[in-house]
Design an enzyme around this catalytic site. Structure first.
Site, short mmCIF file in Angstrom:
data_model
loop_
_atom_site.label_atom_id
_atom_site.label_comp_id
_atom_site.label_asym_id
_atom_site.label_seq_id
_atom_site.Cartn_x
_atom_site.Cartn_y
_atom_site.Cartn_z
N ARG A 103 0.85 -1.19 0.00
CA ARG A 103 0.00 0.00 0.00
C ARG A 103 0.87 1.23 0.00
O ARG A 103 1.76 1.37 0.84
CB ARG A 103 -0.87 0.04 1.26
CG ARG A 103 -1.93 -0.97 1.30
CD ARG A 103 -3.02 -0.61 2.28
NE ARG A 103 -2.58 -0.02 3.55
CZ ARG A 103 -3.40 0.27 4.53
NH1 ARG A 103 -4.70 0.06 4.39
NH2 ARG A 103 -2.97 0.78 5.66
N THR A 107 -1.28 7.48 -0.40
CA THR A 107 -2.60 7.34 -1.05
C THR A 107 -3.39 6.14 -0.53
O THR A 107 -4.59 6.06 -0.74
CB THR A 107 -2.42 7.14 -2.57
OG1 THR A 107 -1.75 5.87 -2.79
CG2 THR A 107 -1.60 8.27 -3.18
N ASP A 199 0.50 -3.74 11.94
CA ASP A 199 0.98 -4.04 10.59
C ASP A 199 1.39 -5.51 10.52
O ASP A 199 2.37 -5.92 11.14
CB ASP A 199 2.17 -3.13 10.26
CG ASP A 199 2.60 -3.27 8.80
OD1 ASP A 199 2.59 -2.27 8.09
OD2 ASP A 199 2.94 -4.41 8.39
N ASP A 202 5.03 -6.36 9.21
CA ASP A 202 6.07 -5.98 10.18
C ASP A 202 6.07 -6.92 11.38
O ASP A 202 7.13 -7.28 11.89
CB ASP A 202 5.84 -4.54 10.66
CG ASP A 202 6.29 -3.52 9.62
OD1 ASP A 202 7.04 -3.90 8.69
OD2 ASP A 202 5.89 -2.35 9.74
#
Ligand code: PRP
Ligand code: URA
Length: 208
Positions: A103, A107, A199, A202
């Site tokens: 991603r 944006t 995340d 991560d």
């Protein structure tokens, strides 16, 4: 359009551990793998079976074995890789495709940098795996890529989904069944799932 939330106690217990910020990468990976296997159990409930004749040590028997379309697993990089590993433990003969997407941090739109799919994907039942369905951008893009390659029988497996992502996939690809372990509340201003797990990439790979 179909959404299945797997609220089995074992799945919910393991998911609670996955969400906890104190859970480190090693346990996180193991738990996501286990949750994926439990989800696959439900997601693959409609696989076709055929009668097969065998002989047990006691006598001949007619037993059931998998038949019909062969399977393809498609992991969305990076985080989907760990889910592919989980399902491969159950269906080791499945072929595996990869779609690399991240991603854009500003944006929030998906940026595809890689795609490698089994050449006979159009003849296979396809299971796309990615722990997170947030805005739905990555999943919608991956499904479009699979359809372009001829796939028509597609299920999407996510550990946690946001309502926004589910709605977006259902609008763009109403034929795709979505299977999740949890449907969370909403997305925050950074398009992260709330409460979510942070995340996924991560946490799996310890990159933060
Ligand atoms: C995460 C996740 C999904 C995507 C979901 O990947 O694994 O692919 O975000 O977000 P969306 O529904 O809004 O598209 P990420 O972009 O962080 O990439 P990474 O796994 O390479 O870190
Ligand atoms: N990607 C993640 O890994 N987590 C989220 O909550 C949203 C997108």
């Amino acid at each position: 359009m179909s959404l299945t939330v797997i609220n089995h106690p074992l799945v919910q217990h393991k998911l609670a551990l996955v969400r906890d910020e104190r859970t480190g990468s090693k346990d996180f990976r193991e738990l996501v793998t286990e949750i994926t296997m439990l989800m696959a159990f439900e997601a693959m409930r409609d696989l076709e079976l055929e009668d097969v004749e065998i002989t047990t040590p006691v006598q001949g028997a007619t037993v059931k074995m998998l038949s019909g379309k062969k399977l393809a697993l498609v992991g969305i990089l990076r985080a989907g890789l760990i889910m592919v590993d989980g399902i491969l433990k159950l269906v080791p003969a499945a072929k595996v495709g990869h779609i690399g997407t991240y991603r854009d941090p500003v944006t929030k739109q998906p940026v595809r940098y890689y795609a490698k799919l089994p050449s006979d994907i159009s003849e296979r039942r396809v299971f796309i795996v990615d722990p997170m369905l947030a805005t739905g951008g990555s999943a919608v893009d991956a499904i479009a890529e699979l359809k372009k390659a001829g796939a028509s029988n597609i299920k999407l497996l996510n550990i946690i989904a946001a309502p926004e992502g589910v709605a977006r996939v259902q609008q763009a690809h109403p034929d795709v069944e979505i299977v999740v372990a949890a449907l969370d509340s909403h997305l925050n201003d950074h398009a992260y799932i709330v409460p979510g797990l942070g995340d996924a990439g991560d946490r799996i790979y310890g990159t933060k």
